[in-house]
Design an enzyme around this catalytic site. Sequence first.
Site, PDB file in Angstrom:
ATOM      1  N   LYS A  22       6.932  -4.039  -8.520  1.00 19.71           N
ATOM      2  CA  LYS A  22       7.843  -4.678  -7.562  1.00 19.71           C
ATOM      3  C   LYS A  22       7.741  -6.192  -7.643  1.00 19.71           C
ATOM      4  O   LYS A  22       8.748  -6.902  -7.716  1.00 19.71           O
ATOM      5  CB  LYS A  22       7.519  -4.208  -6.149  1.00 19.71           C
ATOM      6  N   ASN A  23       6.509  -6.721  -7.588  1.00 16.77           N
ATOM      7  CA  ASN A  23       6.337  -8.171  -7.505  1.00 16.77           C
ATOM      8  C   ASN A  23       6.776  -8.881  -8.783  1.00 16.77           C
ATOM      9  O   ASN A  23       7.143 -10.061  -8.741  1.00 16.77           O
ATOM     10  CB  ASN A  23       4.882  -8.512  -7.168  1.00 16.77           C
ATOM     11  N   CYS A 117       8.670  -8.982   4.958  1.00 16.15           N
ATOM     12  CA  CYS A 117       7.647  -8.569   5.911  1.00 16.15           C
ATOM     13  C   CYS A 117       7.109  -9.768   6.687  1.00 16.15           C
ATOM     14  O   CYS A 117       6.875 -10.837   6.122  1.00 16.15           O
ATOM     15  CB  CYS A 117       6.488  -7.877   5.189  1.00 16.15           C
ATOM     16  N   ARG A 122       4.433 -18.221   6.363  1.00 15.55           N
ATOM     17  CA  ARG A 122       4.411 -18.398   4.907  1.00 15.55           C
ATOM     18  C   ARG A 122       5.303 -19.582   4.551  1.00 15.55           C
ATOM     19  O   ARG A 122       6.440 -19.420   4.130  1.00 15.55           O
ATOM     20  CB  ARG A 122       4.882 -17.106   4.222  1.00 15.55           C
ATOM     21  N   GLN A 126       4.733 -25.928  -0.614  1.00 15.35           N
ATOM     22  CA  GLN A 126       4.281 -26.115  -2.000  1.00 15.35           C
ATOM     23  C   GLN A 126       5.447 -25.951  -2.983  1.00 15.35           C
ATOM     24  O   GLN A 126       5.474 -26.621  -4.022  1.00 15.35           O
ATOM     25  CB  GLN A 126       3.156 -25.136  -2.325  1.00 15.35           C
ATOM     26  N   ASP A 305      -2.436  -7.155  -0.804  1.00 15.80           N
ATOM     27  CA  ASP A 305      -1.470  -6.069  -0.697  1.00 15.80           C
ATOM     28  C   ASP A 305      -2.122  -4.683  -0.725  1.00 15.80           C
ATOM     29  O   ASP A 305      -1.438  -3.680  -0.511  1.00 15.80           O
ATOM     30  CB  ASP A 305      -0.432  -6.157  -1.823  1.00 15.80           C
ATOM     31  N   ARG A 398      10.881  -0.441   0.626  1.00 13.84           N
ATOM     32  CA  ARG A 398      11.080  -1.730  -0.055  1.00 13.84           C
ATOM     33  C   ARG A 398      10.275  -1.798  -1.341  1.00 13.84           C
ATOM     34  O   ARG A 398      10.637  -2.540  -2.264  1.00 13.84           O
ATOM     35  CB  ARG A 398      10.638  -2.889   0.839  1.00 13.84           C
TER      36      ARG A 398
END
Length: 429
Positions: A22-23, A117, A122, A126, A305, A398
């Site tokens: 997913k990431n 989420c 967050r 940066q 995670d 998701r």
Amino acid sequence: MEKYVINGGNTLHGEVEISGAKNAAVAIIPAAVLAQDVCVIENVPNISDVSILFQILNDLGAKVRYLNKNTVEIDTRNITEPVVPYESARHLRASYYFLGAFLGRFGEAHVSPPGGCNFGVRPIDQHIKGFEALGATVTTDYGFINATCDEMFGSHIYLDVVSVGATVNIMLAAVRAKGLTILENAAKEPHIVDLANFLNAMGAQISGAGTDVIKVRGVKALHGGCYSIIPDQIEAGTYMAAVAATGGSVLIRNIIPKHMDCITAKLVEMGIAIEEQGDSIRVTRQHDIQRTNIKTMPYPGFPTDMQPQMAAVLCLANGGTSIINEGIWENRFRYVDEFKRMGAAIQVDGKIAVIEGVGHLTGAPLRACDLRAGAAMVIAGLAASGTTEISCIHFIERGYENLVGKLRGVGADIQIVNQSDDEAAQDVG
């Protein structure tokens, strides 16, 4: 709306095939915008986050076509407007990767602040620091993050904190900047390496991905190509944790064992037998779960995670106290009250959770509060006696392709059922 209904107590046996990461997918799909060409991406996970990204691309004028269940052709040549509105962005965090991709292609980007989420603040400071170092001007107006630049030039950028999102976005923006960009204190996660490999396959010149110093030498243009996404480290870890919680023995196929080391080490400490077999891992639990301590850290440390899933397993330890120190997010223990309804003994103080192993959980109605917490509730339900019902499963879907089907394939008693109108109204409320 739908919910999961789990009748717990079954041990798990058989095989599970892991899907694409997913990431990695949610970074690689926006990166295809940079090609201005046709890209074929293989091993794409069939999850809602990916579906949303494809809808955004379609809305932008791209052509997205499935060649088979997990292979997608993306033609981004007809994208003309570098804009992602609120309605498109609000469903997932990764929508902000269009900022870097649009900057790299168009020299401007207008993206509504992202959703996803909610387990802590967050900020994207940066990301903005990196864009500005490359020569962009970044403002927030009328609900949009706006980044514009006449021309981008390579720069030396040091991230104040290790950030996967900032590392991805700066890489995307820098691939077509003039000169050399050096990014220090970069994230080292496997999906950072996968994104760099995808960009390099399209003609980028990136080195150092997987270390804390990434170098990007800008190129004039990228081209299309074919690329296969790596297996999902967190999906594999979730099934490993499920076997640890329920007992049994499952072969987890299509993994990269090196990516699993940080998770495997903790499971071994907990008394779980792990056997590597090339691109597979066999996970077996025959004895009581042992207590351990976990601290989440950037890769190659233990992944945040996987923290909720491991907490579910540690609730079932045979006595002893386990301590989890959440080193990434400040509010990732929101699932604790749900676990307590099942009989878990957990106390939270800030970023630290103290878990007294109770050896046994009891089924209860639960409400998923984010993606990984929802997966942890599934694990707890599989191991608990009685019936567990989990609502708000859109969070879970998701990030997990065919979760119910894969679990049923190894012996779990889990199904998706429609909620009543009253239940759905309570979840929306």
